[in-house]
Design a protein around this motif. Structure first.
Motif, short mmCIF file in Angstrom:
data_model
loop_
_atom_site.label_atom_id
_atom_site.label_comp_id
_atom_site.label_asym_id
_atom_site.label_seq_id
_atom_site.Cartn_x
_atom_site.Cartn_y
_atom_site.Cartn_z
N VAL A 52 0.96 -0.95 0.64
CA VAL A 52 -0.03 -0.15 0.00
C VAL A 52 0.89 1.47 -0.16
N LYS A 53 0.60 2.28 -0.61
CA LYS A 53 0.96 3.36 -0.57
C LYS A 53 0.73 4.41 -0.66
N THR A 54 0.83 5.39 -0.62
CA THR A 54 -0.55 6.97 -0.43
C THR A 54 0.23 8.33 -1.81
N VAL A 103 3.80 6.58 -7.59
CA VAL A 103 4.23 5.36 -7.17
C VAL A 103 4.14 4.35 -8.13
N HIS A 104 5.47 3.75 -7.62
CA HIS A 104 6.52 2.28 -7.96
C HIS A 104 5.66 1.27 -6.61
N MET A 105 4.68 0.59 -7.48
CA MET A 105 4.80 -0.73 -6.45
C MET A 105 4.73 -2.36 -7.50
#
Length: 119
Positions: free
Chosen positions: A4-6, A24-26
């Motif tokens: 999880v990122k915001t 964002v890089h996931m």
């Protein structure tokens, strides 16, 4: 695996004339939020950075706010606005319509990884 990122703390931000991109890089997902100010046009604001005559990025987008006109290199064109989900192949120009900023979420990945980066 759970990740999880915001968007309040993006992994990177790229500024370009009349706009910016936050990414964002996931694992398995590179997600971009692009903000385009009134007067933004790809061929004027990003082409000098990309070094190409038209946008070479594939987009899987969702328009959060504002309006954008897209013209493909083959002459096909459309306008997208709030609530529209769109797929746009490489080879196009685009510009903000009206005096409201246009915010687009892009799930395709290449926008988050490559858009508005000097080659």
């Amino acid at each position: 695996m759970l990740e999880v990122k915001t968007l309040d703390k993006p992994d990177e931000r790229r500024d370009y004339p009349r706009g910016h991109l936050e990414a964002v890089h996931m694992t398995g997902l590179d997600f971009a939020v692009a903000t385009f100010e009134p007067g933004w046009r790809w061929s004027e604001s990003v082409a000098p950075i990309a070094g190409t005559d038209s946008c070479r990025i594939h987009h899987n987008g969702y328009v959060v706010s504002g309006r954008m006109h897209i013209r493909m290199d083959d002459g096909a064109e459309t306008e997208v606005g709030p609530g529209d989900v769109f797929v746009c192949a490489p080879g196009h120009d685009a510009w903000v319509v009206g005096d409201e900023q246009c915010v687009v979420y892009d799930f395709a990945g290449s926008m988050a990884k490559e858009y508005a980066k000097k080659k």
